[in-house]
Write an enzyme that holds these catalytic residues in place. Structure first.
Site, PDB file in Angstrom:
ATOM      1  N   ASP A   1       0.861  -1.178   0.000  1.00  0.00           N
ATOM      2  CA  ASP A   1       0.000   0.000   0.000  1.00  0.00           C
ATOM      3  C   ASP A   1       0.902   1.234   0.000  1.00  0.00           C
ATOM      4  O   ASP A   1       1.608   1.500   0.986  1.00  0.00           O
ATOM      5  CB  ASP A   1      -0.884  -0.032   1.250  1.00  0.00           C
ATOM      6  CG  ASP A   1      -1.935   1.076   1.269  1.00  0.00           C
ATOM      7  OD1 ASP A   1      -1.719   2.126   0.631  1.00  0.00           O
ATOM      8  OD2 ASP A   1      -2.964   0.901   1.951  1.00  0.00           O
ATOM      9  N   HIS A   2       0.852   1.986  -1.094  1.00  0.00           N
ATOM     10  CA  HIS A   2       1.776   3.114  -1.242  1.00  0.00           C
ATOM     11  C   HIS A   2       1.449   4.274  -0.306  1.00  0.00           C
ATOM     12  O   HIS A   2       2.246   5.201  -0.154  1.00  0.00           O
ATOM     13  CB  HIS A   2       1.759   3.610  -2.694  1.00  0.00           C
ATOM     14  CG  HIS A   2       3.087   4.112  -3.174  1.00  0.00           C
ATOM     15  ND1 HIS A   2       4.042   4.643  -2.338  1.00  0.00           N
ATOM     16  CD2 HIS A   2       3.635   4.152  -4.414  1.00  0.00           C
ATOM     17  CE1 HIS A   2       5.097   5.013  -3.032  1.00  0.00           C
ATOM     18  NE2 HIS A   2       4.877   4.716  -4.302  1.00  0.00           N
ATOM     19  N   ARG A   3       0.301   4.234   0.345  1.00  0.00           N
ATOM     20  CA  ARG A   3      -0.012   5.259   1.345  1.00  0.00           C
ATOM     21  C   ARG A   3       0.828   5.078   2.601  1.00  0.00           C
ATOM     22  O   ARG A   3       1.039   6.030   3.365  1.00  0.00           O
ATOM     23  CB  ARG A   3      -1.495   5.200   1.724  1.00  0.00           C
ATOM     24  CG  ARG A   3      -2.462   5.518   0.590  1.00  0.00           C
ATOM     25  CD  ARG A   3      -3.894   5.248   1.005  1.00  0.00           C
ATOM     26  NE  ARG A   3      -4.099   3.832   1.347  1.00  0.00           N
ATOM     27  CZ  ARG A   3      -5.255   3.340   1.796  1.00  0.00           C
ATOM     28  NH1 ARG A   3      -6.285   4.152   1.979  1.00  0.00           N
ATOM     29  NH2 ARG A   3      -5.363   2.056   2.071  1.00  0.00           N
TER      30      ARG A   3
END
Length: 290
Positions: A261-263
């Protein structure tokens, strides 16, 4: 299950969307419900026009067809995977690791009548990495404003069953010896295929491993299992030429695919995670002594 766990904001969101949290927990097979679960359970189809264009088609006019209904488990998995793809900005990092020593060790143990699955070593390595990289053992809060760092290491194992994909969880995998992990994997997989896995044995994971074993393939892009923030994919091992500084040596390598998850996780963190993973998997002796 009438005691689903959810934050006040998630319960408020459920009320706004007329979603029964307890029923949703039963349907998902886990106790903790987050914002993404609520949104995914009531997510509309992409659009009426697209649905008509791509799915509401009379396929029979082109030739003979049969219709096979999707079972409930497959329908639930479809909804969850769709929600995950829509809500999570994910990236997949591809790499490969040297498993020569692991396979040699497994052969020697097998000769001594001790059978340990290759997957058990990967669970042990992943457990170690989750301790060293705590952002991978985390979940975003329902409002996306804080990160929940988990003090436990529970690893999910994706199991292909005749009824659909199930993800039972190995609790406290970091506290197990590798033979114990191997026995637990076999037990969970067998009971999953026999539909004898309880809801309390799924969900609440730190991270999931999806292994295609010896089926085939060089890489793939596994979909994150929310509310986890990463998933590890494994495919078929094969002998590859690896440069040792003087010559190419035939080396048994396994492709590894990390979707994150790039967040929460950036590319540099993912690369460092897999570098450490590769280092540990290459030297299994220290894992057996841990």
């Amino acid at each position: 299950m009438d005691d689903a766990i959810a934050s006040p904001s998630v319960r408020k969101l459920a009320l706004e969307h007329n979603v029964d949290i307890n029923k949703l927990a039963v349907r998902l097979g886990r106790q903790t419900i987050v914002r993404e679960d609520i949104l995914g359970s009531c997510a509309p189809a992409p659009s009426a026009s697209n649905a008509v264009q791509f799915w509401e088609v009379d396929h029979g006019k082109w030739g003979p067809v049969t219709t096979e209904p999707m079972n409930r488990m497959a329908q639930v998995a479809s909804a969850n995977l769709t929600a995950a793809q829509q809500l999570v900005p994910s990236v997949t990092h591809h790499d490969s690791a040297d498993v020569t020593r692991i396979e040699a060790l497994r052969r020697s143990l097998k000769a001594a009548q001790v059978r340990i699955s290759a997957l058990a070593f990967h669970v042990a390595v992943l457990a170690r990495c989750l301790h060293e990289f705590p952002r991978f053992n985390a979940s975003l809060s329902a409002d996306g404003k804080s990160l929940i760092l988990k003090r436990y290491v529970h690893i999910g194992i994706a199991v292909d069953t005749p009824h659909g994909l199930l993800v039972p969880v190995i609790r406290n995998a970091d506290k197990m010896y590798i033979p114990e992990i191997s026995e637990t994997i076999v037990d969970l997989a067998n009971r999953a295929r026999a539909r004898r896995i309880g809801p309390e044995e799924m969900g609440g994971g730190s991270m999931t491993i999806s292994s295609l074993g010896g089926i085939g393939g060089e890489s793939f892009t596994p979909i994150i299992n929310p509310p986890e923030v990463a998933i590890l994919g494994l495919t078929r091992t094969e002998i590859r030429p690896v440069w040792d500084g003087a010559a190419f040596q035939p080396t048994l390598m396994i492709p590894i695919d990390l979707t994150y998850d790039h967040r929460v996780i950036n590319g540099a963190n993912a690369a460092r995670f897999l570098v450490r993973y590769r280092t540990l998997i290459k030297d299994p002796d220290q894992l057996l002594m841990a």
